[in-house]
Scaffold this motif. Sequence first.
Motif, short mmCIF file in Angstrom:
data_model
loop_
_atom_site.label_atom_id
_atom_site.label_comp_id
_atom_site.label_asym_id
_atom_site.label_seq_id
_atom_site.Cartn_x
_atom_site.Cartn_y
_atom_site.Cartn_z
N SER A 20 -11.49 -1.44 -9.00
CA SER A 20 -12.05 -1.52 -7.64
C SER A 20 -11.07 -1.03 -6.58
O SER A 20 -11.48 -0.74 -5.46
CB SER A 20 -12.48 -2.96 -7.32
N VAL A 21 -9.78 -0.96 -6.92
CA VAL A 21 -8.78 -0.48 -5.96
C VAL A 21 -8.16 0.84 -6.42
O VAL A 21 -7.13 1.26 -5.89
CB VAL A 21 -7.66 -1.53 -5.73
N VAL A 22 -8.79 1.51 -7.39
CA VAL A 22 -8.17 2.71 -7.96
C VAL A 22 -8.07 3.83 -6.92
O VAL A 22 -7.13 4.63 -6.94
CB VAL A 22 -8.95 3.16 -9.21
N GLY A 23 -9.04 3.90 -5.99
CA GLY A 23 -8.97 4.94 -4.96
C GLY A 23 -7.76 4.76 -4.07
O GLY A 23 -7.01 5.71 -3.79
N THR A 24 -7.55 3.53 -3.60
CA THR A 24 -6.38 3.23 -2.76
C THR A 24 -5.09 3.44 -3.55
O THR A 24 -4.11 3.97 -3.02
CB THR A 24 -6.45 1.79 -2.25
N ARG A 25 -5.09 3.03 -4.82
CA ARG A 25 -3.89 3.20 -5.65
C ARG A 25 -3.59 4.69 -5.85
O ARG A 25 -2.42 5.11 -5.80
CB ARG A 25 -4.08 2.50 -6.99
N PHE A 26 -4.60 5.50 -6.08
CA PHE A 26 -4.43 6.94 -6.26
C PHE A 26 -3.76 7.56 -5.05
O PHE A 26 -2.77 8.30 -5.16
CB PHE A 26 -5.81 7.56 -6.50
N GLU A 27 -4.27 7.24 -3.87
CA GLU A 27 -3.71 7.82 -2.65
C GLU A 27 -2.32 7.25 -2.35
O GLU A 27 -1.42 7.99 -1.94
CB GLU A 27 -4.66 7.55 -1.48
N ALA A 28 -2.13 5.94 -2.56
CA ALA A 28 -0.84 5.32 -2.26
C ALA A 28 0.26 5.84 -3.19
O ALA A 28 1.37 6.14 -2.74
CB ALA A 28 -0.94 3.80 -2.37
N VAL A 29 -0.05 5.96 -4.48
CA VAL A 29 0.96 6.43 -5.44
C VAL A 29 1.36 7.87 -5.13
O VAL A 29 2.54 8.21 -5.08
CB VAL A 29 0.44 6.30 -6.88
N LEU A 30 0.36 8.73 -4.91
CA LEU A 30 0.68 10.14 -4.66
C LEU A 30 1.42 10.31 -3.34
O LEU A 30 2.41 11.05 -3.26
CB LEU A 30 -0.60 10.97 -4.66
#
Length: 814
Positions: A681-691
């Motif tokens: 459910s937080v994979v979108g935020t994690r994708f942007e934050a990690v990159l």
Amino acid sequence: MHRLSQDVRYALRQLRKSPGFTVVAVLTLALGIGANSAIFSVVDAVLLRPLPFSAPSRLVVVKTTEPGRRDDIGVSYPAFLDWRSQNHVFDGLSAFHEDDFTITGRGEPAHLTGAVVSANMFSVLGVAPALGRAFPSQEDTPSGGGLPVILSHSLWQSRFGSDPTIVGQNLTLDGKTFAVAGVMPAGFQFPVQRTPVEFWTTIALDAQSPNGVPPLTSQRGVAYLDVIARLKPNVTIATAQTEMATIQAALNRQYPENRPKGISLVAEADAVVGEMRQGLFILLGAVGLVLLIACANLLNLLLARATVRRKEISVRTALGATRWMIVRQLLTESMLLAAAGAAAGIGLATWGIKFLTALAPGDLPRITESGLNLEVLAFTALIAILTSVLFGLVPALHAAKPELATSLKEGGRSGTETLTRGRLRSALIVTETALAMVLLVGAGLLLRSLLGLGRVDPGFAKDHAITFGLDLPGRYGHAQRVEFYSRLLAQVRATPGVRSASAAFPLPLSADEVKTGLDVEGQPMKQGESPVTTFHIIDDDYFHTLGIPLVKGREFIPQDDAEGATPVVIISQRLAKQVFSGEDPIGRRIRPNISSGDRDAPQRVIVGVVGDVKAEGLGAPSIPESYVPYAQLPFAPMSVVVRTEMDSSSIVPTLTKEVQSLDNALPLLRIKSLDEYVSDSVVGTRFEAVLLGIFGMLAFVLTAVGLYGVISYTVVQRTREMGIRLALGANRSAILGMVVKNGMLLACAGAVMGLAAAFLLTRLIATLLFGVGPADPLTFLCVPVALITVAMLATYVPARRAARVDPMVALRYE
């Protein structure tokens, strides 16, 4: 051509003479170019590449809307037929929905994802089968024979071995007979999504009436379809929106018993990408800033190298070389560096694309098509050329106008730097620091959002719980469905290591929401203005298994499952507060407008109130929810939830055996832990934050290295001056302070500029943040402190070396 060959050979000799400089330059460029190529490959696959349909720009998604609702509501089949018959703006409309199927009779039973579509789907998309035929319009209604099915190219290859005689053969899906009508071309997929559909059948499947229940296609109140349409030539989306809104307004008046709806038209290309468009373009902009920082670093290196080579260039000029020849030679060196950096960058991009594909959200479509295709290679070549000009032209122009007398008089010295070059190098460091500050602030905000989401209580216990889906075929009647789950759950609960087990539809955070209006006894409302609730069908022990607290009243009991029992419902705190405004809801009656189809939805007695659950995402507010016993509404494909004492994944083989002991044709679908649902459910935020964090750290390191290089070079250039100062009695600490001060002035100037730019630019990511604002004080304080601290360390090392200069050695320097 001969001159170019000479320039290349000479450039290669010069680069071999300075292996340290060459390696640093190539690695710096490889990082910048490789990161840009990897991100561009994703942007190209997801956003830029046309959809695999005929004239895709004319395809639009037609959606219904309701005030206060952001979810995809869906369309009923009768409403779809009205739209199709009354509009004058579309060449065609087609309805569809996805479903799970089990194929049997050909090897081991297997789960397949299929799409149920109206017969004109492929003509609307403008794509014909590669083998066989499309659906004719009459196949939208049941004919009494087998239903038609068209296979995807990948399913035809993997399941049927590319059998060229597959057309006309029969398949058994969910116990029903289907006849293969065709095979779609390789690469075709619809809907366009991360997990492709494997076959298509017609809406005639929904027009059947199992167990005497009215078919879905006859129920105007059941909004379960998505709709795609092809605009007529020269018709705009705005024109179509106006006409469709008029048609829907007339339907609202004609059927006042249904909630009034609006209409929204979205280009199919935009609907496919959804909210990820903004995030991908932000990442592309961020990685572009990393490349600019890399170029600024190289520009500084080449300026320093040009100063060292002043005598060489002066000699060549004195021997007759023109300024253009000098510029051409130096640009050739830059081009070779850029080419080597691009080659190394392609290697890094290959790894980066794999990393991005693994890290990306599961619903990001077409990302698996990312790769080093011609478009990406052309982009890589373009940025290599641009970067070579960007970091090579200015040093080449500066180096090509030497002062001959001064350079030759310097004898063996490597040259001194002009005031203009010193200012340019300082400006570059300030710019690098400012760009790094922008990236780090953005990364910090997204990281704080991700950490904030991780602290959100989802409303249920996510640890040690495994889930799997089951889709009972049509041969199971209502009573048989209830009996099956009762026996399965009893067997699972008796399994060693299992603490509790239940079943439900839908699970929280599963994106399978079922929303409906509800009527409240004693609270008359205008037609279509009733409250909306998310509807759950659950089995025994659901709240205990998920760890959802019972706030008031009771849970469901065995007597609620008996035939003829009073219809009951349990509601969430949010629904109780919204509907009853502080009154005790226990014993009150409500009617969620969902039934099994064979009779009207009944009034249900509220027997309990449970805690709120984050059903739509950790960053979304809790929504009004209602729960009914499965025995009272046994028609949905259920998901089983098992709470274990040990690692939940280890029990999956046992669960598979328990299911197959009851029906060996049933595969387990979507095996997933509750913890994975929360994580996804937080994979979108994690994708942007990690990159963005990776890009920020790259910028951080490049800026620190650049600052270190500038200060080190300054120390080398001023070695004689510092020796004279020390010989005349200057304090070594004063020398140290002078050098550190020069470096810190540059870093602080860049930090101030970067903070100002970040204050303006972080508004662009405001919609991606959770729990923090785009001007979060803590982030805007911590990032510059960290950056300036590292800058101080980067300046301290060369400053300390300057303070240790031996005056006698310095006076003999060069």
